[in-house]
Enzyme design. Structure first.
Site, PDB file in Angstrom:
ATOM      1  N   HIS A  64       0.840  -1.200   0.000  1.00 11.98           N
ATOM      2  CA  HIS A  64       0.000   0.000   0.000  1.00 11.98           C
ATOM      3  C   HIS A  64       0.876   1.252   0.000  1.00 11.98           C
ATOM      4  CE1 HIS A  64      -3.624   2.326   1.596  1.00 11.98           C
ATOM      5  NE2 HIS A  64      -2.618   3.164   1.758  1.00 11.98           N
ATOM      6  N   GLU A  65       1.861   1.277   0.902  1.00  6.94           N
ATOM      7  CA  GLU A  65       2.722   2.465   1.021  1.00  6.94           C
ATOM      8  C   GLU A  65       3.691   2.578  -0.152  1.00  6.94           C
ATOM      9  OE1 GLU A  65       1.764   4.668   3.062  1.00  6.94           O
ATOM     10  OE2 GLU A  65       0.415   3.347   4.145  1.00  6.94           O
ATOM     11  N   HIS A  68       2.088   4.198  -3.046  1.00  7.37           N
ATOM     12  CA  HIS A  68       2.048   5.670  -2.990  1.00  7.37           C
ATOM     13  C   HIS A  68       3.327   6.260  -3.600  1.00  7.37           C
ATOM     14  CE1 HIS A  68      -1.673   6.322  -0.865  1.00  7.37           C
ATOM     15  NE2 HIS A  68      -1.310   5.546   0.148  1.00  7.37           N
TER      16      HIS A  68
END
Length: 152
Positions: A64-65, A68
């Site tokens: 998820h990170e 980004h």
């Protein structure tokens, strides 16, 4: 860190280009599992939530990170969980594009202060409580009355 590296390798294969590796920090606090600091190319992880939820961290949070950072590298500043980020989660990492985690945060939640309005009670974090002490007023979304500290 190894899962992060695996995610970067997957992204490099998918997009056929290199990506700069981030700084990893393990000092995230509170109920937040992790954060990506785009301009600083940094990932911060909550060590307590990691220790209590290793599988979810490895399977979902790290990707998820990283997504980004990959999104920022490819598209610049866009909506945090917009279509670009979702595409990376789904097409590159073959994961659901979940925007929030479902981990138990009781062990990392700070002290709460009980406020009330005309219709119910509202637990406020210490940050919001301190803002009230400095003059900020909060209102109930339901009844629109001002929240006041409940004296026990």
């Amino acid at each position: 860190m190894q899962k992060g590296e695996d995610c970067f390798i997957d992204a490099e294969c998918f997009f056929n280009r290199p990506f700069k590796r981030p700084i990893y920090q393990f000092d995230q606090r509170g109920k937040v599992a992790a954060t990506a600091h785009l301009q600083r190319n940094m990932l911060r992880f909550n060590p307590i939530l990691y220790c209590q939820n290793k599988d979810e961290f490895i399977q979902q949070i790290v990707a998820h990170e990283v997504a980004h950072l990959i999104t920022f590298s490819l598209y610049g500043k866009v909506r945090p969980h917009g279509k670009e980020w979702q595409k990376i989660m789904q097409k590159v990492f073959t994961l659901n594009a979940k925007t929030t985690h479902s981990m138990d945060t009781k062990n990392v939640q700070g002290k709460l202060f009980l406020y009330h309005c005309l219709c119910t009670e509202h637990p406020l974090t210490i940050r919001r409580h301190n803002k009230v002490l400095k003059g900020v007023q909060y209102r109930c979304k339901k009844c629109q009355s001002e929240l006041t500290l409940k004296i026990i």
